[in-house]
Enzyme design. Structure first.
Site, PDB file in Angstrom:
ATOM      1  N   HIS A 123       0.816  -1.221   0.000  1.00  0.00           N
ATOM      2  CA  HIS A 123       0.000   0.000   0.000  1.00  0.00           C
ATOM      3  C   HIS A 123       0.854   1.277   0.000  1.00  0.00           C
ATOM      4  O   HIS A 123       0.707   2.115  -0.903  1.00  0.00           O
ATOM      5  CB  HIS A 123      -0.999  -0.034   1.164  1.00  0.00           C
ATOM      6  N   HIS A 133       3.761   6.999   5.226  1.00  0.00           N
ATOM      7  CA  HIS A 133       2.584   7.731   5.706  1.00  0.00           C
ATOM      8  C   HIS A 133       1.740   7.001   6.750  1.00  0.00           C
ATOM      9  O   HIS A 133       1.066   7.630   7.545  1.00  0.00           O
ATOM     10  CB  HIS A 133       1.714   8.220   4.541  1.00  0.00           C
ATOM     11  N   GLU A 148       0.479   5.753  12.680  1.00  0.00           N
ATOM     12  CA  GLU A 148      -0.846   5.275  13.074  1.00  0.00           C
ATOM     13  C   GLU A 148      -0.885   3.764  13.280  1.00  0.00           C
ATOM     14  O   GLU A 148      -1.540   3.273  14.179  1.00  0.00           O
ATOM     15  CB  GLU A 148      -1.869   5.679  12.006  1.00  0.00           C
ATOM     16  N   ASP A 149      -0.178   3.040  12.437  1.00  0.00           N
ATOM     17  CA  ASP A 149      -0.369   1.589  12.410  1.00  0.00           C
ATOM     18  C   ASP A 149       0.811   0.759  12.906  1.00  0.00           C
ATOM     19  O   ASP A 149       0.760  -0.461  12.846  1.00  0.00           O
ATOM     20  CB  ASP A 149      -0.681   1.138  10.966  1.00  0.00           C
ATOM     21  N   ASP A 157      -2.942   7.957  -1.672  1.00  0.00           N
ATOM     22  CA  ASP A 157      -3.319   6.959  -0.672  1.00  0.00           C
ATOM     23  C   ASP A 157      -4.743   6.461  -0.956  1.00  0.00           C
ATOM     24  O   ASP A 157      -5.020   5.268  -1.011  1.00  0.00           O
ATOM     25  CB  ASP A 157      -3.239   7.653   0.706  1.00  0.00           C
ATOM     26  N   ASP A 170     -18.702  13.426 -27.561  1.00  0.00           N
ATOM     27  CA  ASP A 170     -17.293  13.257 -27.198  1.00  0.00           C
ATOM     28  C   ASP A 170     -17.026  11.924 -26.492  1.00  0.00           C
ATOM     29  O   ASP A 170     -16.176  11.842 -25.631  1.00  0.00           O
ATOM     30  CB  ASP A 170     -16.807  14.426 -26.341  1.00  0.00           C
TER      31      ASP A 170
HETATM   32 MN    MN Z   1      -2.653   4.727   3.817  1.00  0.00          MN
END
Ligand code: MN
Length: 502
Positions: free
Chosen positions: A65, A89, A93-94, A155, A278
């Protein structure tokens, strides 16, 4: 599945050329972006260690990811710090690794970007409050450092691609949020490519039946259109070459499904596919602006244009910066074909919007680095700071969403000052909104207005392309409270309320 090697390959190519899409951009002195590949490699190893043993819902290793996020950012041509922040990133948090750790290893600029993204992720509200709070945070971080939102977009793009692994309820929420928040923001930032991808990935989860219908009806038609376009390409390639116009690229571009769906829902189309001209448009990319107009002339000499369908977005760019020449012509066998003509730089701007400002030295309003805390915004995007300034004053969630719907998400029109400057306003804006947008003094002393040379009421409705002249009276004491009954923009409302309480 993408690997670290894929990321390094993109960056290495950009190191050599300054930009990954070298073939599109032969004549451009590009902004030299030098990536330190060893450092990128290190950041990847660091992220992999931090996420060691973690799996995504889809069953793949977690590192896929952040890697996918970084690859999207590399393709946009973002700078090294942004790409490293993309890799890191989700760490605070994880994982057990801390921000302090990140800062020690990769510096404060990267750490600030990661903090910004982490803050965006923490939203403690539910329902409408959650929605409002989400938006507030997005705009605050955009004003602070626009790169945070670009990482968030990358993300989100990855998350949408792997959405099928999530429970149905979550799928719908994430897809809906993408259509309601992320895609409109990408659009306002001029990022056509990202906006289109977000919408088409989210579309089947939010409107499954309509999606199936469109796919079933459209796909065979598109296949047929493409055959026809191939024939047109052959003709026009020959004509342009005879005129010695250098062709950088000449190809059919298929209309995206969600944008087609939005168009079909408008009353003017009423679900009628035959009115859409179009489905597959023909895109011509040439080296210079002069070549664009030359190519337009060549097309019109060969085929008759439909009246009223020639649009010169080069002389008058769209509010988000989009530039191109558009024309729709009657081709052979009564077929109608839309052409879009632009330079390579305009193409880059149309696909990547604000992100393209990192590529070019020549591009007006390239963001300037102010510190490792962020970049100044190009003038075109000054509205982000304005938005943040007024949102500080509105605390009620419902009222906030209402004004935002008008100021940000409603369709925009662009009107002109008598000198030809473009002013970007929401649909149904009035001369008073225009006056306040130009300057608060002009708003306060506004006594009358001319639209396209004709006297107009102050509560008249402005239309796209109007030329608006405000007549001021310097003896006027201030705005009238009655104006609150018709002005549309929050800026005008706020100013009238404070200035007329004397
Ligand atoms: Mn993420």
């Amino acid at each position: 599945m993408s690997t670290l090697e894929d990321l390094l390959k993109i960056l290495e190519q950009q190191n050599r050329s300054g930009n990954g899409r070298i073939s599109l951009l032969p004549n451009f002195r590009r902004h030299k972006i030098a990536y330190d590949l060893d450092l990128i490699h290190l950041a990847y190893d660091y992220a992999q260690q931090a996420h060691e043993g973690q799996l995504r819902r889809s069953g793949e290793p977690y590192i896929n990811h952040p890697l996918g996020t970084a690859i999207t950012l590399a393709k946009m041509g973002m700078d090294q710090e942004t790409i490293i922040a993309g890799l890191l990133h989700d760490i605070p948090e994880d994982t057990n690794y801390s921000l302090v750790d990140v800062e020690k290893n990769f510096g404060s600029e990267v750490a600030n970007l990661v903090t910004g993204i982490t803050k965006l992720g923490v939203i403690k509200y539910r329902g409408m409050e959650r929605y409002a709070e989400n938006l507030r945070n997005m705009f605050i971080s955009m004003a602070q450092d626009i790169r945070i939102i670009l990482i968030k977009m990358a993300d989100r793009l990855y998350n949408l691609k792997t959405l099928s692994a999530l429970p149905a309820e979550k799928q719908k929420r994430i897809a809906q949020e993408s259509l309601e928040i992320y895609a409109p923001i990408a659009n306002r930032l001029g990022m056509g490519q990202i906006k289109g991808e977000l919408e088409d990935l989210a579309f089947p989860y939010v409107y499954p039946k309509d999606y199936d219908w469109i796919k079933k009806e459209i796909m065979p038609k598109i296949a047929k259109e493409k055959e026809h376009i191939e024939r047109v390409i052959k003709i026009i390639r020959k004509e342009l070459t005879e005129e010695k116009i250098k062709i950088i690229s000449l190809h059919g571009r298929q209309k995206r499904l969600y944008s087609l769906y939005q168009k079909l829902k408008k009353p003017a189309y009423d679900g009628d596919l035959t009115k859409i001209h179009d489905l597959v448009a023909l895109r011509i990319i040439v080296p210079t602006v002069a070549d664009c107009y030359h190519a337009l002339g060549v097309i019109h000499r060969h085929w008759k244009p439909l009246p009223g369908r020639i649009k010169d977005y080069i002389a008058q760019p769209k509010p988000n910066g989009y530039q191109s020449l558009h024309t729709t012509v009657f081709c052979d066998e009564g077929k109608i074909v839309e052409f879009q003509i632009r330079t390579a730089q305009m193409h880059q701007q149309a696909e990547y919007g604000i992100a393209a400002h990192w590529h070019y030295k020549e591009m007006a309003g390239r963001p300037k680095k102010i510190s490792d805390k962020g970049y100044t915004l190009p003038k075109k995007f000054a509205w982000i700071q304005e938005l943040v300034n007024w949102q500080k004053k509105i605390h009620d969630h419902q009222q906030y969403l209402k004004s935002l719907t008008i100021d940000f998400f409603r369709n925009r029109i662009f009107v002109f000052t008598p000198k030809g400057d473009v002013i970007d306003l929401p649909e149904d804006a009035t001369p008073v909104d225009f006056a306040y947008h130009v300057h608060s003094w002009i708003g306060d002393h506004c006594a009358g207005a001319k639209i396209n040379g004709q006297m107009s009421r102050l509560d008249g409705t402005l239309k796209n392309g109007d030329v608006v002249e405000i007549i001021t009276d310097k003896n006027r004491k201030g705005p009238s409270r009655d104006w609150l009954n018709f002005v549309k923009t929050s800026a005008a409302k706020a100013r009238i309320k404070t200035a007329s309480i004397k």
